[in-house]
Design a protein around this motif. Structure first.
Motif, PDB file in Angstrom:
ATOM      1  N   ALA A  44       0.673  -1.017  -0.429  1.00  0.00           N
ATOM      2  CA  ALA A  44       0.287   0.315  -0.138  1.00  0.00           C
ATOM      3  C   ALA A  44       0.716   1.077   0.007  1.00  0.00           C
ATOM      4  N   ARG A  45       2.175   1.290   0.725  1.00  0.00           N
ATOM      5  CA  ARG A  45       2.661   2.296   0.924  1.00  0.00           C
ATOM      6  C   ARG A  45       3.318   2.389  -0.341  1.00  0.00           C
ATOM      7  N   GLU A  87      -1.470   4.016   4.809  1.00  0.00           N
ATOM      8  CA  GLU A  87      -0.552   4.210   4.624  1.00  0.00           C
ATOM      9  C   GLU A  87      -0.524   4.559   2.592  1.00  0.00           C
ATOM     10  N   ALA A  88      -1.542   3.378   2.033  1.00  0.00           N
ATOM     11  CA  ALA A  88      -2.385   4.304   0.371  1.00  0.00           C
ATOM     12  C   ALA A  88      -2.700   6.219   0.681  1.00  0.00           C
ATOM     13  N   ALA A  89      -3.619   6.288   1.477  1.00  0.00           N
ATOM     14  CA  ALA A  89      -4.245   7.319   1.048  1.00  0.00           C
ATOM     15  C   ALA A  89      -3.296   8.500   1.698  1.00  0.00           C
ATOM     16  N   ARG A  90      -2.756   8.216   2.636  1.00  0.00           N
ATOM     17  CA  ARG A  90      -1.532   9.621   2.795  1.00  0.00           C
ATOM     18  C   ARG A  90      -0.568   9.696   1.520  1.00  0.00           C
ATOM     19  N   ARG A  91      -0.354   8.656   1.244  1.00  0.00           N
ATOM     20  CA  ARG A  91       0.307   8.514  -0.094  1.00  0.00           C
ATOM     21  C   ARG A  91      -0.386   8.899  -1.268  1.00  0.00           C
ATOM     22  N   LEU A 121      -6.776  12.196   5.875  1.00  0.00           N
ATOM     23  CA  LEU A 121      -4.945  12.288   5.146  1.00  0.00           C
ATOM     24  C   LEU A 121      -5.216  12.088   4.239  1.00  0.00           C
ATOM     25  N   ALA A 122      -6.930  11.616   3.313  1.00  0.00           N
ATOM     26  CA  ALA A 122      -6.650  11.944   1.795  1.00  0.00           C
ATOM     27  C   ALA A 122      -7.220  12.940   1.420  1.00  0.00           C
ATOM     28  N   THR A 123      -8.443  13.720   2.378  1.00  0.00           N
ATOM     29  CA  THR A 123      -8.670  15.338   2.299  1.00  0.00           C
ATOM     30  C   THR A 123      -7.399  15.895   2.028  1.00  0.00           C
ATOM     31  N   ALA A 124      -6.497  15.457   3.520  1.00  0.00           N
ATOM     32  CA  ALA A 124      -5.690  16.701   3.498  1.00  0.00           C
ATOM     33  C   ALA A 124      -4.201  16.517   2.317  1.00  0.00           C
ATOM     34  N   ARG A 125      -4.709  16.122   2.313  1.00  0.00           N
ATOM     35  CA  ARG A 125      -3.465  15.429   0.564  1.00  0.00           C
ATOM     36  C   ARG A 125      -4.024  16.825  -0.241  1.00  0.00           C
TER      37      ARG A 125
END
Length: 167
Positions: A44-45, A87-91, A121-125
């Motif tokens: 995922a990362r 992990e996936a959402a952050r990246r 995390l997805a929104t902040a990205r």
């Protein structure tokens, strides 16, 4: 324990080799490294959707079609309390996010040690496509505050408002 061969293959996106190794030793699907990460975290990362699919396929094959075993694997948290979905959402790996949520929507409601959800995390990205995909998948699901939780009692809406749109 350091990374297993399955961690290394997952991090590098070698889905076919992941399948081969899993057929030989499916217990590696449950193996944790020193950061308490599973092969799912590693795939995922680095955004390896095909490898995530192979890991899911291997888990289903090894442990039967019992959805609880797969959910248990996907819900494993690392040393920061994060799942593979975090992990996936952050990246910004939207395809991995979608794949993981198709297997277990409840993943979206699991927060890390800082009370941060994958949606936050997805929104902040600033990944509008990923946020849209996640929200669409959750529409028919009972949503609790953990699904949009962020740090210091913020929500995904706070993160959206704080985004610099450049306009």
């Amino acid at each position: 324990m350091k990374n297993t061969i399955l961690h290394i293959l997952s991090a590098n996106g070698h889905g076919n080799l992941v399948s081969t190794i899993c057929m030989k030793d499916s217990s590696l699907l449950k193996a944790h490294n020193v950061r308490n990460e599973t092969p799912f975290h590693h795939a995922a990362r680095f955004g390896h959707t095909n490898t995530i699919l192979k890991l899911i396929e291997c888990a289903k094959s090894a442990f039967g079609e019992d959805p609880d075993v797969l959910k248990e694997l996907l819900r494993q948290k690392n040393c920061l309390g994060e799942t593979a979905l975090h992990e996936a959402a952050r990246r910004g790996h939207g395809a991995v996010v979608s794949t993981l949520m198709e297997e277990d929507l409840e993943l979206a409601g699991l927060v890390n040690d800082d009370s941060v959800s994958p949606l936050y995390l997805a929104t902040a990205r600033g990944s509008l496509d990923m946020v849209h995909n996640m929200v669409t998948k959750m529409l028919d699901h009972q949503i609790t505050p953990t699904f949009y939780s962020g740090p210091e009692k913020q929500t995904a809406l706070h993160a959206a408002v704080l985004q610099d749109t450049g306009t």
